[in-house]
Write an enzyme that holds these catalytic residues in place. Structure first.
Site, PDB file in Angstrom:
ATOM      1  N   GLU A 175     -14.164  -5.440   2.611  1.00 48.64           N
ATOM      2  CA  GLU A 175     -13.837  -5.323   3.764  1.00 48.64           C
ATOM      3  C   GLU A 175     -14.790  -5.633   4.995  1.00 48.64           C
ATOM      4  O   GLU A 175     -15.509  -5.226   4.987  1.00 48.64           O
ATOM      5  CB  GLU A 175     -12.774  -4.090   3.997  1.00 48.64           C
ATOM      6  CG  GLU A 175     -12.051  -4.019   5.206  1.00 48.64           C
ATOM      7  CD  GLU A 175     -11.397  -2.731   5.226  1.00 48.64           C
ATOM      8  OE1 GLU A 175     -10.210  -2.564   4.578  1.00 48.64           O
ATOM      9  OE2 GLU A 175     -11.737  -1.744   6.081  1.00 48.64           O
TER      10      GLU A 175
ATOM     11  N   LYS B 198       0.866   4.795   1.117  1.00 48.93           N
ATOM     12  CA  LYS B 198       0.109   5.375   2.398  1.00 48.93           C
ATOM     13  C   LYS B 198       1.012   6.571   2.810  1.00 48.93           C
ATOM     14  O   LYS B 198       1.931   6.304   3.616  1.00 48.93           O
ATOM     15  CB  LYS B 198      -0.465   4.231   3.406  1.00 48.93           C
ATOM     16  CG  LYS B 198      -1.127   4.618   4.766  1.00 48.93           C
ATOM     17  CD  LYS B 198      -1.559   3.416   5.593  1.00 48.93           C
ATOM     18  CE  LYS B 198      -2.409   3.830   6.506  1.00 48.93           C
ATOM     19  NZ  LYS B 198      -2.637   2.472   7.049  1.00 48.93           N
TER      20      LYS B 198
ATOM     21  N   ASN C 173      -9.956  -6.884   8.211  1.00 44.02           N
ATOM     22  CA  ASN C 173      -9.188  -5.676   8.762  1.00 44.02           C
ATOM     23  C   ASN C 173      -9.109  -5.745  10.130  1.00 44.02           C
ATOM     24  O   ASN C 173     -10.042  -5.940  10.921  1.00 44.02           O
ATOM     25  CB  ASN C 173      -9.765  -4.439   8.227  1.00 44.02           C
ATOM     26  CG  ASN C 173      -8.998  -3.031   8.672  1.00 44.02           C
ATOM     27  OD1 ASN C 173      -8.156  -3.206   9.458  1.00 44.02           O
ATOM     28  ND2 ASN C 173      -9.330  -2.026   8.036  1.00 44.02           N
TER      29      ASN C 173
ATOM     30  N   GLU D 169       0.779  -1.117   0.003  1.00 40.61           N
ATOM     31  CA  GLU D 169      -0.124   0.104  -0.072  1.00 40.61           C
ATOM     32  C   GLU D 169       0.663   1.354   0.131  1.00 40.61           C
ATOM     33  O   GLU D 169       1.809   1.303   0.880  1.00 40.61           O
ATOM     34  CB  GLU D 169      -0.936   0.189   1.378  1.00 40.61           C
ATOM     35  CG  GLU D 169      -2.038   1.161   1.291  1.00 40.61           C
ATOM     36  CD  GLU D 169      -3.012   0.835   2.222  1.00 40.61           C
ATOM     37  OE1 GLU D 169      -4.043   0.336   1.522  1.00 40.61           O
ATOM     38  OE2 GLU D 169      -3.072   1.109   3.177  1.00 40.61           O
TER      39      GLU D 169
ATOM     40  N   GLU E 227      -5.520  -7.891   6.701  1.00 42.27           N
ATOM     41  CA  GLU E 227      -5.123  -6.437   6.610  1.00 42.27           C
ATOM     42  C   GLU E 227      -4.818  -5.677   8.227  1.00 42.27           C
ATOM     43  O   GLU E 227      -5.564  -6.078   9.232  1.00 42.27           O
ATOM     44  CB  GLU E 227      -6.110  -5.380   6.065  1.00 42.27           C
ATOM     45  CG  GLU E 227      -6.786  -6.104   4.735  1.00 42.27           C
ATOM     46  CD  GLU E 227      -8.032  -5.395   4.315  1.00 42.27           C
ATOM     47  OE1 GLU E 227      -8.770  -5.640   3.291  1.00 42.27           O
ATOM     48  OE2 GLU E 227      -8.484  -4.277   4.978  1.00 42.27           O
ATOM     49  N   SER E 228      -3.919  -4.752   8.306  1.00 39.30           N
ATOM     50  CA  SER E 228      -3.689  -4.092   9.274  1.00 39.30           C
ATOM     51  C   SER E 228      -2.894  -5.143  10.478  1.00 39.30           C
ATOM     52  O   SER E 228      -3.130  -6.077  10.853  1.00 39.30           O
ATOM     53  CB  SER E 228      -4.731  -3.567  10.063  1.00 39.30           C
ATOM     54  OG  SER E 228      -5.437  -2.624   9.320  1.00 39.30           O
TER      55      SER E 228
ATOM     56  N   LYS F  35      -7.945   2.555  -2.805  1.00 44.25           N
ATOM     57  CA  LYS F  35      -8.416   2.367  -1.419  1.00 44.25           C
ATOM     58  C   LYS F  35      -9.180   3.452  -0.871  1.00 44.25           C
ATOM     59  O   LYS F  35      -8.196   4.654  -0.880  1.00 44.25           O
ATOM     60  CB  LYS F  35      -7.476   1.781  -0.598  1.00 44.25           C
ATOM     61  CG  LYS F  35      -7.978   1.383   0.946  1.00 44.25           C
ATOM     62  CD  LYS F  35      -6.982   0.918   1.485  1.00 44.25           C
ATOM     63  CE  LYS F  35      -7.145   0.357   3.166  1.00 44.25           C
ATOM     64  NZ  LYS F  35      -6.213   0.023   3.990  1.00 44.25           N
TER      65      LYS F  35
END
Length: 260
Positions: free
Chosen positions: A167, A58, A188, A56, A218-219, A118
């Site tokens: 998500e 970001k 997530n 990603e 994710e995360s 995203k």
């Protein structure tokens, strides 16, 4: 008290109210009509294969603040592809994540791997905008949409030949995603209301996901051990942004993450 998600969605509704139908150049029309690159195919892994990385771009986030405010999105996208990313995720929200919709087309053109937009997409016009900017796939967040709106947006994405990474943040949301026909499910670990992390959530969701669904964690993912653990419980791929973007070289950090 309103949560960060509530504030983001309120801002999105303001943006959509003045967006109208974006003016599109002939170049963008040509770009949008080109065959899409499959995010699902890029992220799906066979048994025994290493976990794929959706890398990603970001520059900031509400929870972390500035991450890499001077980052050149195109340079990072090229670096990610060269260092083994299966696909790229381009954050396009400007207010909360220091992104920009213009990044999407620039990054998509710069790489051969799929590009995910995203953002917090809640209206069909945003899907149109995504297609015109060269997205191959879009993120649809169950917590931002709800059951009926998710179905509408999923069908809308299909109309523009966009794959949808749906998500979820709970088992209940996973059931909603699957009922809507999601073939790409992102789990997530970060609660969008409290920003707390629960790394066990992927394993819980994996038990409910059919074999034909591509599962993306994710995360909170920082190390090779995180990748291995998530792969062991059923993740095909992981989405990683902050860990890579904070490193002196995002590409070198990605290589380290992917090392056997």
């Amino acid at each position: 008290m309103s949560s960060i998600l509530d504030k983001i969605l309120a801002k999105k509704r303001e943006e959509i109210a003045v967006l109208g139908r974006p003016v599109v150049s002939q170049q963008q029309m040509t770009f949008a009509s080109q065959p899409k690159r499959s995010l699902a195919a890029a992220l799906r892994r066979a048994a025994g294969d290493p976990v794929r990385v959706l890398a990603e771009i970001k520059r900031a986030s509400p929870s972390a603040g500035p991450i890499r405010p001077d980052a050149d999105p195109v340079a990072v996208a090229i670096e990610y592809e060269a260092c083994g990313a299966a696909a790229i995720s381009v954050l396009t929200d400007r207010t909360f994540f220091d992104g920009g919709i213009e990044w999407l087309s620039h990054c998509s053109k710069a790489v051969t791997i799929p590009a995910l937009r995203k953002d917090f997409l809640i209206a069909p016009v945003q899907l149109y905008e995504s297609a015109m900017r060269g997205a191959d796939a879009v993120l649809l967040i169950v917590a931002a949409l709800g059951e009926r709106e998710l179905s509408t947006m999923t069908r809308g994405a299909e109309d523009y030949k966009l794959e949808a990474l749906v998500e979820v943040h709970s088992l209940a949301e996973a059931d909603i995603a699957l009922a809507a026909g999601a073939k790409l499910v992102g789990v997530n670990h970060r609660d969008l209301h409290t920003f707390a992390i629960d790394m066990s959530l992927t394993e819980q969701v994996a038990k409910r996901v059919p074999a034909d669904v591509v599962l993306v964690a994710e995360s909170g993912i920082k190390t090779r051990d995180d990748l291995r653990r998530l792969g062991d419980v059923g993740a095909h791929a992981v989405l990683v942004g902050e860990t890579l973007m904070r490193a002196p070289s995002p590409g070198a950090a990605l290589q380290e993450l992917l090392a056997p």
